[in-house]
Design a protein around this motif. Structure first.
Motif, PDB file in Angstrom:
ATOM      1  N   ASP A   8      27.581 108.675 -57.512  1.00  0.00           N
ATOM      2  CA  ASP A   8      25.891 108.012 -57.402  1.00  0.00           C
ATOM      3  C   ASP A   8      25.429 107.999 -58.308  1.00  0.00           C
ATOM      4  O   ASP A   8      25.018 107.613 -59.280  1.00  0.00           O
ATOM      5  N   ASN A   9      24.686 109.972 -58.679  1.00  0.00           N
ATOM      6  CA  ASN A   9      23.562 110.285 -59.379  1.00  0.00           C
ATOM      7  C   ASN A   9      24.438 109.289 -60.623  1.00  0.00           C
ATOM      8  O   ASN A   9      23.514 109.350 -61.516  1.00  0.00           O
ATOM      9  N   ILE A  10      25.815 110.513 -61.277  1.00  0.00           N
ATOM     10  CA  ILE A  10      26.167 109.972 -62.600  1.00  0.00           C
ATOM     11  C   ILE A  10      26.100 109.162 -62.698  1.00  0.00           C
ATOM     12  O   ILE A  10      25.313 108.867 -63.875  1.00  0.00           O
ATOM     13  N   GLU A  11      26.466 107.695 -61.812  1.00  0.00           N
ATOM     14  CA  GLU A  11      26.703 106.041 -62.596  1.00  0.00           C
ATOM     15  C   GLU A  11      25.076 105.533 -62.329  1.00  0.00           C
ATOM     16  O   GLU A  11      25.162 105.139 -64.320  1.00  0.00           O
ATOM     17  N   GLU A  12      24.170 106.066 -61.495  1.00  0.00           N
ATOM     18  CA  GLU A  12      22.986 105.636 -61.693  1.00  0.00           C
ATOM     19  C   GLU A  12      22.263 106.422 -63.467  1.00  0.00           C
ATOM     20  O   GLU A  12      21.685 105.370 -63.929  1.00  0.00           O
ATOM     21  N   LYS A  13      22.202 106.882 -63.217  1.00  0.00           N
ATOM     22  CA  LYS A  13      21.654 108.063 -64.689  1.00  0.00           C
ATOM     23  C   LYS A  13      22.202 107.451 -66.045  1.00  0.00           C
ATOM     24  O   LYS A  13      21.920 107.396 -67.235  1.00  0.00           O
ATOM     25  N   MET A  14      23.622 108.039 -66.704  1.00  0.00           N
ATOM     26  CA  MET A  14      24.550 106.238 -67.227  1.00  0.00           C
ATOM     27  C   MET A  14      23.805 105.377 -67.847  1.00  0.00           C
ATOM     28  O   MET A  14      24.215 105.177 -68.794  1.00  0.00           O
ATOM     29  N   ARG A  15      23.794 105.124 -66.156  1.00  0.00           N
ATOM     30  CA  ARG A  15      23.607 103.131 -66.750  1.00  0.00           C
ATOM     31  C   ARG A  15      22.444 103.114 -67.231  1.00  0.00           C
ATOM     32  O   ARG A  15      22.250 102.538 -68.430  1.00  0.00           O
ATOM     33  N   ILE A  16      21.568 103.562 -66.297  1.00  0.00           N
ATOM     34  CA  ILE A  16      19.925 103.529 -67.187  1.00  0.00           C
ATOM     35  C   ILE A  16      19.325 104.437 -68.549  1.00  0.00           C
ATOM     36  O   ILE A  16      18.884 104.028 -68.739  1.00  0.00           O
ATOM     37  N   ASP A  17      19.921 105.526 -67.976  1.00  0.00           N
ATOM     38  CA  ASP A  17      18.868 106.251 -69.425  1.00  0.00           C
ATOM     39  C   ASP A  17      20.427 106.031 -71.040  1.00  0.00           C
ATOM     40  O   ASP A  17      19.506 105.660 -71.623  1.00  0.00           O
ATOM     41  N   LEU A  18      21.768 105.899 -70.695  1.00  0.00           N
ATOM     42  CA  LEU A  18      22.684 105.671 -71.802  1.00  0.00           C
ATOM     43  C   LEU A  18      22.732 103.830 -71.789  1.00  0.00           C
ATOM     44  O   LEU A  18      23.556 104.036 -72.817  1.00  0.00           O
ATOM     45  N   GLY A  19      22.975 102.868 -70.689  1.00  0.00           N
ATOM     46  CA  GLY A  19      23.496 101.316 -70.973  1.00  0.00           C
ATOM     47  C   GLY A  19      24.340 102.217 -70.853  1.00  0.00           C
ATOM     48  O   GLY A  19      25.555 100.737 -71.013  1.00  0.00           O
ATOM     49  N   GLU A  20      25.222 103.333 -70.408  1.00  0.00           N
ATOM     50  CA  GLU A  20      26.898 103.322 -70.616  1.00  0.00           C
ATOM     51  C   GLU A  20      27.134 103.797 -68.320  1.00  0.00           C
ATOM     52  O   GLU A  20      26.691 103.220 -67.573  1.00  0.00           O
ATOM     53  N   LYS A  21      29.024 102.327 -68.042  1.00  0.00           N
ATOM     54  CA  LYS A  21      29.285 101.924 -67.306  1.00  0.00           C
ATOM     55  C   LYS A  21      30.279 102.912 -67.507  1.00  0.00           C
ATOM     56  O   LYS A  21      31.087 102.633 -67.828  1.00  0.00           O
ATOM     57  N   PRO A  22      30.892 103.272 -65.804  1.00  0.00           N
ATOM     58  CA  PRO A  22      32.248 103.571 -65.836  1.00  0.00           C
ATOM     59  C   PRO A  22      33.549 102.551 -66.484  1.00  0.00           C
ATOM     60  O   PRO A  22      32.921 101.114 -65.779  1.00  0.00           O
ATOM     61  N   THR A  23      34.535 102.527 -66.829  1.00  0.00           N
ATOM     62  CA  THR A  23      35.913 101.576 -66.699  1.00  0.00           C
ATOM     63  C   THR A  23      36.008 101.547 -65.514  1.00  0.00           C
ATOM     64  O   THR A  23      37.073 100.364 -65.032  1.00  0.00           O
ATOM     65  N   LYS A  24      36.258 103.091 -64.746  1.00  0.00           N
ATOM     66  CA  LYS A  24      37.255 102.501 -63.833  1.00  0.00           C
ATOM     67  C   LYS A  24      36.697 104.004 -62.995  1.00  0.00           C
ATOM     68  O   LYS A  24      35.927 105.204 -63.877  1.00  0.00           O
ATOM     69  N   ILE A  25      36.508 104.182 -61.280  1.00  0.00           N
ATOM     70  CA  ILE A  25      35.700 105.343 -61.044  1.00  0.00           C
ATOM     71  C   ILE A  25      36.980 104.676 -59.691  1.00  0.00           C
ATOM     72  O   ILE A  25      37.460 104.098 -59.539  1.00  0.00           O
ATOM     73  N   ALA A  26      37.926 106.438 -59.925  1.00  0.00           N
ATOM     74  CA  ALA A  26      39.565 106.268 -59.089  1.00  0.00           C
ATOM     75  C   ALA A  26      38.843 107.904 -57.704  1.00  0.00           C
ATOM     76  O   ALA A  26      38.109 108.588 -58.157  1.00  0.00           O
ATOM     77  N   GLY A  27      39.007 107.260 -56.346  1.00  0.00           N
ATOM     78  CA  GLY A  27      38.833 107.967 -55.238  1.00  0.00           C
ATOM     79  C   GLY A  27      38.300 109.086 -54.397  1.00  0.00           C
ATOM     80  O   GLY A  27      37.984 109.253 -53.492  1.00  0.00           O
ATOM     81  N   GLN A  28      37.423 107.256 -54.358  1.00  0.00           N
ATOM     82  CA  GLN A  28      36.247 106.814 -53.699  1.00  0.00           C
ATOM     83  C   GLN A  28      36.697 107.189 -52.506  1.00  0.00           C
ATOM     84  O   GLN A  28      35.442 107.401 -51.909  1.00  0.00           O
ATOM     85  N   GLU A  29      37.678 105.954 -52.381  1.00  0.00           N
ATOM     86  CA  GLU A  29      38.259 106.201 -50.719  1.00  0.00           C
ATOM     87  C   GLU A  29      38.764 107.143 -50.238  1.00  0.00           C
ATOM     88  O   GLU A  29      38.288 107.028 -48.912  1.00  0.00           O
ATOM     89  N   ASN A  30      39.162 108.341 -50.874  1.00  0.00           N
ATOM     90  CA  ASN A  30      39.542 110.452 -49.560  1.00  0.00           C
ATOM     91  C   ASN A  30      38.217 110.999 -50.621  1.00  0.00           C
ATOM     92  O   ASN A  30      37.830 111.687 -49.507  1.00  0.00           O
ATOM     93  N   SER A  31      37.249 110.748 -51.000  1.00  0.00           N
ATOM     94  CA  SER A  31      36.666 111.341 -51.483  1.00  0.00           C
ATOM     95  C   SER A  31      36.907 113.132 -51.430  1.00  0.00           C
ATOM     96  O   SER A  31      36.013 114.076 -51.110  1.00  0.00           O
TER      97      SER A  31
END
Length: 120
Positions: free
Chosen positions: A56-79
């Motif tokens: 969550d922190n990577i996603e937020e910092k990349m979006r806010i600070d660099l304007g970048e969003k991931p094309t995909k996030i995999a594995g959150q169902e089992n973490s």
């Protein structure tokens, strides 16, 4: 690594460290022809909930600070292994047992590697 890729790597490392992620390794894949990305950022957290917090922190910092969003996030169902694809970099967040099992560092041993010291 280009300046653009280095910015992504640096922001991912910062976000990981903010949430006490450990044993960060950066693998520079930019010199390997045909590779799916230019760099891997690999780290670990102590529990599935910590992996979620790091993600969550990577996603937020990349979006806010660099304007970048991931094309995909995999594995959150089992973490136990979460992969965040930012095209030029892929961030791998593991629990220790899964990291040992998949051993990405060994698979890409021919690429330059940077070990980021733990903050504590």
């Amino acid at each position: 690594m280009t300046e653009t890729i280095q910015k992504l790597v640096d922001k991912a490392v910062e976000a990981i460290q903010d949430k006490k992620g450990r044993d960060i390794t950066v693998i520079d894949l930019s010199g390997i022809d045909g590779c799916i990305t230019k760099a891997f950022v690999i780290c670990e957290g102590g529990s599935p909930s910590q992996l979620d917090a790091i993600t969550d922190n990577i996603e937020e910092k990349m979006r806010i600070d660099l304007g970048e969003k991931p094309t995909k996030i995999a594995g959150q169902e089992n973490s136990v292994w979460i992969a965040m694809d930012y095209v030029d970099i892929i961030v791998h967040i593991f629990v220790p047992e899964a990291r040992d099992h998949y051993d990405l560092e060994h698979l890409w041993a021919d690429a330059p590697t940077i070990e980021i010291p733990n903050l504590d």
